[in-house]
Design an enzyme around this catalytic site. Structure first.
Site, PDB file in Angstrom:
ATOM      1  N   GLU A  31       0.838  -1.216   0.000  1.00 12.41           N
ATOM      2  CA  GLU A  31       0.000   0.000   0.000  1.00 12.41           C
ATOM      3  C   GLU A  31       0.860   1.247   0.000  1.00 12.41           C
ATOM      4  OE1 GLU A  31      -2.475   1.633  -0.520  1.00 12.41           O
ATOM      5  OE2 GLU A  31      -4.301   0.989   0.484  1.00 12.41           O
ATOM      6  N   VAL A  90      -0.572  14.347   1.728  1.00 11.57           N
ATOM      7  CA  VAL A  90       0.655  14.288   0.931  1.00 11.57           C
ATOM      8  C   VAL A  90       0.397  13.706  -0.462  1.00 11.57           C
ATOM      9  CG1 VAL A  90       2.175  14.124   2.940  1.00 11.57           C
ATOM     10  CG2 VAL A  90       1.276  12.018   1.907  1.00 11.57           C
ATOM     11  N   ASP A 117      -3.964   5.182   6.404  1.00 11.13           N
ATOM     12  CA  ASP A 117      -4.550   6.387   6.994  1.00 11.13           C
ATOM     13  C   ASP A 117      -5.549   5.941   8.056  1.00 11.13           C
ATOM     14  OD1 ASP A 117      -5.004   9.250   6.972  1.00 11.13           O
ATOM     15  OD2 ASP A 117      -6.759   8.957   5.728  1.00 11.13           O
TER      16      ASP A 117
HETATM   17  P1  IMP Z   1      -7.695   4.593   4.604  1.00  6.17           P
HETATM   18  O1  IMP Z   1      -8.766   3.607   4.308  1.00  6.17           O
HETATM   19  O2  IMP Z   1      -8.219   5.823   5.293  1.00  6.17           O
HETATM   20  O3  IMP Z   1      -6.493   4.009   5.333  1.00  6.17           O
HETATM   21  O4  IMP Z   1      -7.263   5.152   3.195  1.00  6.17           O
HETATM   22  C1  IMP Z   1      -6.140   4.777   2.574  1.00  6.17           C
HETATM   23  C2  IMP Z   1      -6.152   5.367   1.188  1.00  6.17           C
HETATM   24  O5  IMP Z   1      -6.501   6.743   1.238  1.00  6.17           O
HETATM   25  C3  IMP Z   1      -4.765   5.336   0.591  1.00  6.17           C
HETATM   26  O6  IMP Z   1      -4.544   4.164  -0.135  1.00  6.17           O
HETATM   27  C4  IMP Z   1      -4.761   6.577  -0.278  1.00  6.17           C
HETATM   28  O7  IMP Z   1      -5.287   6.268  -1.543  1.00  6.17           O
HETATM   29  C5  IMP Z   1      -5.699   7.524   0.403  1.00  6.17           C
HETATM   30  N1  IMP Z   1      -4.980   8.532   1.221  1.00  6.17           N
HETATM   31  C6  IMP Z   1      -4.964   8.648   2.565  1.00  6.17           C
HETATM   32  N2  IMP Z   1      -4.202   9.672   2.966  1.00  6.17           N
HETATM   33  C7  IMP Z   1      -3.697  10.219   1.837  1.00  6.17           C
HETATM   34  C8  IMP Z   1      -2.803  11.332   1.595  1.00  6.17           C
HETATM   35  O8  IMP Z   1      -2.270  12.024   2.481  1.00  6.17           O
HETATM   36  N3  IMP Z   1      -2.534  11.567   0.284  1.00  6.17           N
HETATM   37  C9  IMP Z   1      -3.049  10.858  -0.743  1.00  6.17           C
HETATM   38  N4  IMP Z   1      -3.878   9.815  -0.555  1.00  6.17           N
HETATM   39  C10 IMP Z   1      -4.202   9.498   0.730  1.00  6.17           C
HETATM   40 MG    MG Z   2      -4.541   4.202  -2.407  1.00  4.85          MG
END
Ligand code: IMP
Ligand code: MG
Length: 181
Positions: A99, A153, A103
């Site tokens: 990945e 980012v 986040d």
């Molecule tokens: P999660 O389900 O919130 O962990 O989301 C993860 C996904 O969100 C990652 O694979 C990214 O595609 C996107 N994402 C989360 N934070 C960022 C960031 O700071 N920049 C760009 N994409 C992000």
């Molecule tokens: Mg992603």
């Protein structure tokens, strides 16, 4: 120019290169004699995947899956949609999910749960970036490149609204780029 939208460089090209080599060496040690299948979650991890797989000195297979949890905003919606599933049969495979960034963890939590029902021997997570402050789902990466603060980012595969993926470093996007939309 793209770089005018970047507030500051968070991880430089040199730092990325060194970290990928370090993670590759670690994975090479850990997966001796295993049935390694590296799974890239599109599209954000594509550059990390391409570099990481070349830093792994073992026979391995690769596959790609595409999920969507984002609109054009900067926060996850929590709803994960499978856009492209894996092609390879997962029976007996030691999966390493690659990945770009962890986040809230909602996306990977969903994916690991779904894939573990398919006869995998093991599942681990390699993430280039980790924002632990934002974690909602109970998830810890097995391999992590850089722990970063809660800033949005872009670069090295990561996008905002599908742009900036081709920046060779990780940069903090100027908030006015997404606030003025
Ligand atoms: P999660 O389900 O919130 O962990 O989301 C993860 C996904 O969100 C990652 O694979 C990214 O595609 C996107 N994402 C989360 N934070 C960022 C960031 O700071 N920049 C760009 N994409 C992000
Ligand atoms: Mg992603």
């Amino acid at each position: 120019m793209m770089k005018n939208d970047i507030e500051r460089v968070l991880v430089s090209e040199e730092e990325l290169k060194a970290k990928v080599q370090e993670l590759g060496a670690q994975i090479t040690r850990d997966y001796q004699g295993k049935n390694l299948l590296m799974v890239s979650v599109l599209k954000g991890s594509v550059i990390f995947m391409a570099d990481l797989m070349r830093a792994v000195d073992l026979p391995c297979t690769i596959d790609f899956m595409c999920v969507s949890s984002y609109g054009s905003g900067t926060r996850t919606s929590g709803v994960v949609k499978i856009i492209k599933d894996l092609d390879i049969d997962l029976h007996g495979k030691d999966l390493l999910i690659v990945e770009d960034i962890l986040d809230s963890g909602k996306t990977l939590h969903y994916i690991t749960k779904m894939l573990s029902d398919r006869g995998t021997a093991s599942i681990r997570i390699a993430t280039l970036l980790d924002k632990p402050e934002r974690r909602v789902a109970p998830l810890t990466p097995d391999y992590s490149g850089f722990v970063i603060p809660d800033k949005f980012v872009v670069g090295y595969g990561l996008d905002y609204d599908e742009r900036y993926r081709n920046l060779p470093y990780i940069g903090v996007l100027k908030p006015e780029v997404y606030e003025n939309k």
